[in-house]
Design an enzyme around this catalytic site. Structure first.
Site, PDB file in Angstrom:
ATOM      1  N   GLU A 228      89.098  26.205  56.274  1.00  0.00           N
ATOM      2  CA  GLU A 228      89.194  26.851  54.962  1.00  0.00           C
ATOM      3  C   GLU A 228      89.695  28.253  55.238  1.00  0.00           C
ATOM      4  O   GLU A 228      88.946  29.107  55.714  1.00  0.00           O
ATOM      5  CB  GLU A 228      87.826  26.842  54.269  1.00  0.00           C
ATOM      6  CG  GLU A 228      87.915  27.116  52.772  1.00  0.00           C
ATOM      7  CD  GLU A 228      87.771  28.593  52.443  1.00  0.00           C
ATOM      8  OE1 GLU A 228      88.822  29.252  52.248  1.00  0.00           O
ATOM      9  OE2 GLU A 228      86.638  29.075  52.380  1.00  0.00           O
ATOM     10  N   CYS A 262      88.209  34.579  49.287  1.00  0.00           N
ATOM     11  CA  CYS A 262      89.423  33.776  49.449  1.00  0.00           C
ATOM     12  C   CYS A 262      89.861  33.171  48.122  1.00  0.00           C
ATOM     13  O   CYS A 262      91.051  32.931  47.907  1.00  0.00           O
ATOM     14  CB  CYS A 262      89.207  32.694  50.501  1.00  0.00           C
ATOM     15  SG  CYS A 262      87.762  31.652  50.194  1.00  0.00           S
TER      16      CYS A 262
END
Length: 454
Positions: A228, A262
């Site tokens: 990720e 993010c």
């Protein structure tokens, strides 16, 4: 980077830690392997009981956990408490659903019986970032441990006390010794763990560079990897959107976690007919934010986690402006101790500038104008990242096009992007591969075994 707690609000070094020696690290690996040989045989009921207890501890001690999160990385105390509570949610989710998610899946064939069985792989290395020091770890640990694996946590070097508190959390919840271990090491020792034959896989949340390095190392040993990585999420606003709600959410989506997320919205793509009004309201709201001590309940934006983070962010802003970008508000460090940066909005973003093609990790928003939906989608996809996207429209045809044509792992309509234990989380392109959370998250680190009985 030294393994240390450095208060981002004051710049004061509060505590330092020595990295594990090779001998100490070897012992951790031995303990993990021994623990897995026994833990993999435990019942789902036992694992669920421990995970439920972890949820209770998280809720009961949420203020203590939150205080350490805020002290080590600067998120507002209020949001840190929310993070602890959310961690409890994901623990409960897998405690209640893990057995069902991993139950034998019968497949009709010509066999007397054929089915898929999900079995644990072994010790899993988790390389985790500082921005959500509890959530990033526990959203990975809950499904991994519920599936019967064990975990070795290499946390970011600036949140060592959070890392040790999480180890204590799982120990206090009743998980057997060695099922969850924190390893205080620098990034130079990650390869040693990753290439060890006792380690079955790795999950990493972090930068593109770290992801490439870990994935390359794992590939050489043919090990399962979940990545990720970064994101430069678009936030698209079309004329049919509720303007007031879109602006309020845009601000929240950009400054969440002090802008260090993010999945934070970073590129605001607004349809030309409403662009002027949206920009005016958005800039005013960003400029009015209260910046300050994250322990102050009135603070809306705290410091960045590290001094280097401020330097890198400011350089990206200056480079964008020097390339032809327009500064609408902010664009400067805030004087005084700590890692504070003014809420910033940029417009007329030049192609190839940092604000157009990089992930700006901090409270900096980039505004783009699109003449129509086609151009909005083109701008949204003009990025090497593909994590999440938020789109605001009340037009059904626009909604379907946005869902189908935006290149991302997640699309949220009329809502900011957020993680939810019930739904898979992850991206495409340079944002990584594999999925956390939901039913897919618990199956990532399992042997998906075909069984045929004639």
């Amino acid at each position: 980077m030294a393994i240390a707690t450095i208060n981002p609000t004051t710049g004061e070094t509060l505590k330092k830690f020595d990295a594990l020696t090779d001998a100490q690290l070897e012992r951790k690996l031995e303990v993990a392997a021994e623990a897995f040989s026994k833990y993999r045989k435990t019942s789902f009921a036992d694992r669920a009981r421990h995970m439920q207890r972890a949820a209770e501890i998280l809720e009961g001690q949420k203020e203590a956990f939150a205080r350490m999160m805020t002290t080590e990385m600067g998120k507002t105390f209020r949001s840190a408490i929310d993070e602890a509570v959310k961690c409890a949610w994901v623990c409960r989710f897998y405690a209640e659903n893990g057995e069902k998610f991993l139950a034998d899946e019968v497949i009709a064939t010509t066999a007397a019986r054929s089915y898929v069985r999900y079995q644990p792989l072994g010790p899993i290395l988790a390389v985790m970032p500082w921005n959500y020091p509890f959530w990033q770890v526990i959203r990975a640990a809950a499904p991994i441990l519920t599936a019967g694996n064990v975990m070795l946590l290499k946390h970011a070097s600036n949140v060592p006390q959070c890392a040790l508190m999480i180890e204590g959390l799982f120990r206090d919840a009743g998980f057997p010794e060695g099922v969850f271990q924190t390893v205080l090491i620098g990034s130079d020792k990650v390869e040693k763990i990753l290439t060890d034959p006792r380690v079955a896989g790795v999950t990493l949340t972090g930068s593109e560079g770290a992801g490439v390095q870990v994935a390359s190392g794992a590939a050489k040993k043919v090990k399962k990897v979940l990545l990720e990585l970064g994101g430069s999420d678009p936030f698209i606003v079309m004329p049919s959107a509720n303007m007031e709600e879109a602006v309020a959410t845009a601000v929240k989506a950009r400054i969440s976690n002090n802008g260090q997320s993010c999945i934070a919205a970073k590129r605001f793509i607004v349809a030309e007919p409403i662009a002027e009004e949206f920009q005016r309201r958005f800039v005013a709201a960003m400029a009015a934010l209260k910046v300050g001590d994250p322990f102050d309940e009135k603070t809306e934006l705290g410091p960045l986690a590290t001094k280097d983070g401020v330097t890198d962010l400011h350089q990206s802003v200056r480079t964008t402006i020097e390339s032809g970008g327009e500064l609408l508000t902010g664009g400067k460090r805030i004087d005084g101790p700590g890692n504070f940066y003014a809420p910033t909005v940029l417009a007329r973003i030049p192609k190839g500038s940092p604000a157009q093609c990089e992930e700006l990790f901090g409270p900096v928003a980039s505004v783009f104008r699109a003449k129509d939906l086609d151009e909005a989608i083109r701008i949204a996809n003009d990025s090497r990242f593909g994590l999440g996207a938020s789109a605001w429209t009340n037009d059904e045809k626009e909604r379907e096009r946005l869902i189908n044509e935006i290149e991302s792992g997640m699309v949220f309509i009329n809502r900011m992007v957020a993680s939810d234990p019930r739904l898979p989380f992850g991206g495409v392109k340079w944002s990584g591969y594999g999925r956390e959370l939901g039913i897919y998250g618990i199956r990532e680190f399992t042997d998906i075994k075909t069984v045929w009985i004639q």
